[in-house]
Scaffold this motif. Structure first.
Motif, PDB file in Angstrom:
ATOM      1  N   LYS A  24     101.054 148.491  38.667  1.00  0.00           N
ATOM      2  CA  LYS A  24     101.254 147.590  37.312  1.00  0.00           C
ATOM      3  C   LYS A  24     100.262 146.640  37.184  1.00  0.00           C
ATOM      4  N   VAL A  25      99.242 146.638  37.968  1.00  0.00           N
ATOM      5  CA  VAL A  25      98.341 145.612  38.092  1.00  0.00           C
ATOM      6  C   VAL A  25      97.527 145.570  36.688  1.00  0.00           C
ATOM      7  N   GLU A  26      97.332 144.139  36.338  1.00  0.00           N
ATOM      8  CA  GLU A  26      96.637 143.948  34.923  1.00  0.00           C
ATOM      9  C   GLU A  26      95.163 143.781  35.171  1.00  0.00           C
ATOM     10  N   PHE A  27      94.372 144.203  34.440  1.00  0.00           N
ATOM     11  CA  PHE A  27      93.033 143.789  34.405  1.00  0.00           C
ATOM     12  C   PHE A  27      92.618 142.832  33.096  1.00  0.00           C
ATOM     13  N   SER A  28      91.854 141.937  33.094  1.00  0.00           N
ATOM     14  CA  SER A  28      91.345 141.417  32.015  1.00  0.00           C
ATOM     15  C   SER A  28      89.984 141.987  31.455  1.00  0.00           C
ATOM     16  N   GLU A  29      89.779 141.843  30.324  1.00  0.00           N
ATOM     17  CA  GLU A  29      88.800 142.695  29.418  1.00  0.00           C
ATOM     18  C   GLU A  29      87.568 142.626  30.112  1.00  0.00           C
ATOM     19  N   ASP A  30      87.257 141.383  30.740  1.00  0.00           N
ATOM     20  CA  ASP A  30      85.972 141.062  31.540  1.00  0.00           C
ATOM     21  C   ASP A  30      85.976 141.603  32.700  1.00  0.00           C
ATOM     22  N   GLU A  31      87.086 141.813  33.476  1.00  0.00           N
ATOM     23  CA  GLU A  31      87.203 142.552  34.838  1.00  0.00           C
ATOM     24  C   GLU A  31      86.806 144.055  34.524  1.00  0.00           C
ATOM     25  N   GLU A  32      87.308 144.601  33.349  1.00  0.00           N
ATOM     26  CA  GLU A  32      87.165 146.006  33.114  1.00  0.00           C
ATOM     27  C   GLU A  32      85.645 146.180  32.825  1.00  0.00           C
ATOM     28  N   THR A  33      85.245 145.394  31.974  1.00  0.00           N
ATOM     29  CA  THR A  33      83.836 145.484  31.767  1.00  0.00           C
ATOM     30  C   THR A  33      83.031 145.465  32.999  1.00  0.00           C
ATOM     31  N   LEU A  34      83.265 144.514  33.861  1.00  0.00           N
ATOM     32  CA  LEU A  34      82.383 144.496  35.060  1.00  0.00           C
ATOM     33  C   LEU A  34      82.745 145.620  36.016  1.00  0.00           C
ATOM     34  N   ILE A  35      83.992 146.095  36.196  1.00  0.00           N
ATOM     35  CA  ILE A  35      84.281 147.315  37.117  1.00  0.00           C
ATOM     36  C   ILE A  35      83.330 148.558  36.365  1.00  0.00           C
ATOM     37  N   THR A  36      83.261 148.708  35.182  1.00  0.00           N
ATOM     38  CA  THR A  36      82.412 149.783  34.346  1.00  0.00           C
ATOM     39  C   THR A  36      81.047 149.568  34.892  1.00  0.00           C
ATOM     40  N   ARG A  37      80.426 148.451  34.614  1.00  0.00           N
ATOM     41  CA  ARG A  37      79.252 148.156  34.819  1.00  0.00           C
ATOM     42  C   ARG A  37      78.672 148.328  36.347  1.00  0.00           C
ATOM     43  N   MET A  38      79.643 147.767  37.193  1.00  0.00           N
ATOM     44  CA  MET A  38      79.528 148.171  38.580  1.00  0.00           C
ATOM     45  C   MET A  38      79.190 149.434  39.004  1.00  0.00           C
ATOM     46  N   TYR A  39      80.499 150.190  38.543  1.00  0.00           N
ATOM     47  CA  TYR A  39      80.510 151.475  38.887  1.00  0.00           C
ATOM     48  C   TYR A  39      79.200 152.157  38.476  1.00  0.00           C
ATOM     49  N   ASN A  40      78.697 152.083  37.440  1.00  0.00           N
ATOM     50  CA  ASN A  40      77.438 152.703  36.800  1.00  0.00           C
ATOM     51  C   ASN A  40      76.261 152.304  37.818  1.00  0.00           C
ATOM     52  N   LEU A  41      76.319 151.230  38.411  1.00  0.00           N
ATOM     53  CA  LEU A  41      75.429 150.724  39.163  1.00  0.00           C
ATOM     54  C   LEU A  41      75.510 151.578  40.829  1.00  0.00           C
ATOM     55  N   VAL A  42      76.640 151.093  41.314  1.00  0.00           N
ATOM     56  CA  VAL A  42      76.778 151.657  42.667  1.00  0.00           C
ATOM     57  C   VAL A  42      77.743 152.567  43.072  1.00  0.00           C
ATOM     58  N   GLY A  43      78.391 153.239  42.018  1.00  0.00           N
ATOM     59  CA  GLY A  43      79.252 154.495  42.125  1.00  0.00           C
ATOM     60  C   GLY A  43      80.485 154.070  42.697  1.00  0.00           C
ATOM     61  N   GLU A  44      81.290 154.926  43.604  1.00  0.00           N
ATOM     62  CA  GLU A  44      82.473 154.612  44.000  1.00  0.00           C
ATOM     63  C   GLU A  44      82.348 153.807  45.291  1.00  0.00           C
ATOM     64  N   ARG A  45      81.556 152.808  45.220  1.00  0.00           N
ATOM     65  CA  ARG A  45      81.702 151.568  46.328  1.00  0.00           C
ATOM     66  C   ARG A  45      82.746 150.584  45.913  1.00  0.00           C
ATOM     67  N   TRP A  46      84.027 150.821  46.319  1.00  0.00           N
ATOM     68  CA  TRP A  46      84.997 149.919  45.829  1.00  0.00           C
ATOM     69  C   TRP A  46      84.734 148.629  46.276  1.00  0.00           C
ATOM     70  N   SER A  47      84.840 148.655  47.612  1.00  0.00           N
ATOM     71  CA  SER A  47      84.790 147.207  48.346  1.00  0.00           C
ATOM     72  C   SER A  47      83.627 146.522  47.789  1.00  0.00           C
ATOM     73  N   LEU A  48      82.428 146.819  47.386  1.00  0.00           N
ATOM     74  CA  LEU A  48      81.432 146.306  47.043  1.00  0.00           C
ATOM     75  C   LEU A  48      81.569 145.588  45.290  1.00  0.00           C
ATOM     76  N   ILE A  49      82.738 146.513  44.582  1.00  0.00           N
ATOM     77  CA  ILE A  49      82.706 146.255  43.465  1.00  0.00           C
ATOM     78  C   ILE A  49      83.897 145.107  43.410  1.00  0.00           C
ATOM     79  N   ALA A  50      84.666 145.328  44.346  1.00  0.00           N
ATOM     80  CA  ALA A  50      85.905 144.252  44.548  1.00  0.00           C
ATOM     81  C   ALA A  50      85.275 142.902  45.092  1.00  0.00           C
ATOM     82  N   GLY A  51      84.290 142.848  45.755  1.00  0.00           N
ATOM     83  CA  GLY A  51      83.504 141.448  46.167  1.00  0.00           C
ATOM     84  C   GLY A  51      83.015 140.779  45.222  1.00  0.00           C
ATOM     85  N   ARG A  52      82.838 141.524  43.872  1.00  0.00           N
ATOM     86  CA  ARG A  52      82.382 140.794  42.843  1.00  0.00           C
ATOM     87  C   ARG A  52      83.420 140.305  41.901  1.00  0.00           C
TER      88      ARG A  52
END
Length: 73
Positions: A24-52
């Motif tokens: 049930k975790v909610e993400f803000s619009e900014d977080e969603e945008t950042l996740i998408t941008r980071m995923y496009n840059l680094v792929g499934e490197r979840w810990s790297l994305i979470a670090g941002r």
């Protein structure tokens, strides 16, 4: 020895509570945008994305991504 058993029961209960919260975790619009941008840059490197994203775990990010993008994209 009883203390050890009690500790593991408590830890198990906490992980169960955490699992139900994760779904049930909610993400803000900014977080969603950042996740998408980071995923496009680094792929499934979840810990790297979470670090941002302060306060987010790699598991939360991965669960968010798979829940949004796993249905036949």
């Amino acid at each position: 020895m009883a203390d050890t058993a009690h500790s593991s029961d408590h830890a198990s209960a906490n992980s169960t509570e955490q699992s139900s919260k994760d779904s049930k975790v909610e993400f803000s619009e900014d977080e969603e945008t950042l996740i998408t941008r980071m995923y496009n840059l680094v792929g499934e490197r979840w810990s790297l994305i979470a670090g941002r994203i302060p306060g987010r775990t790699a598991e939360e990010i991965q669960n968010y991504w798979t829940s949004r993008h796993s249905s036949g994209d």
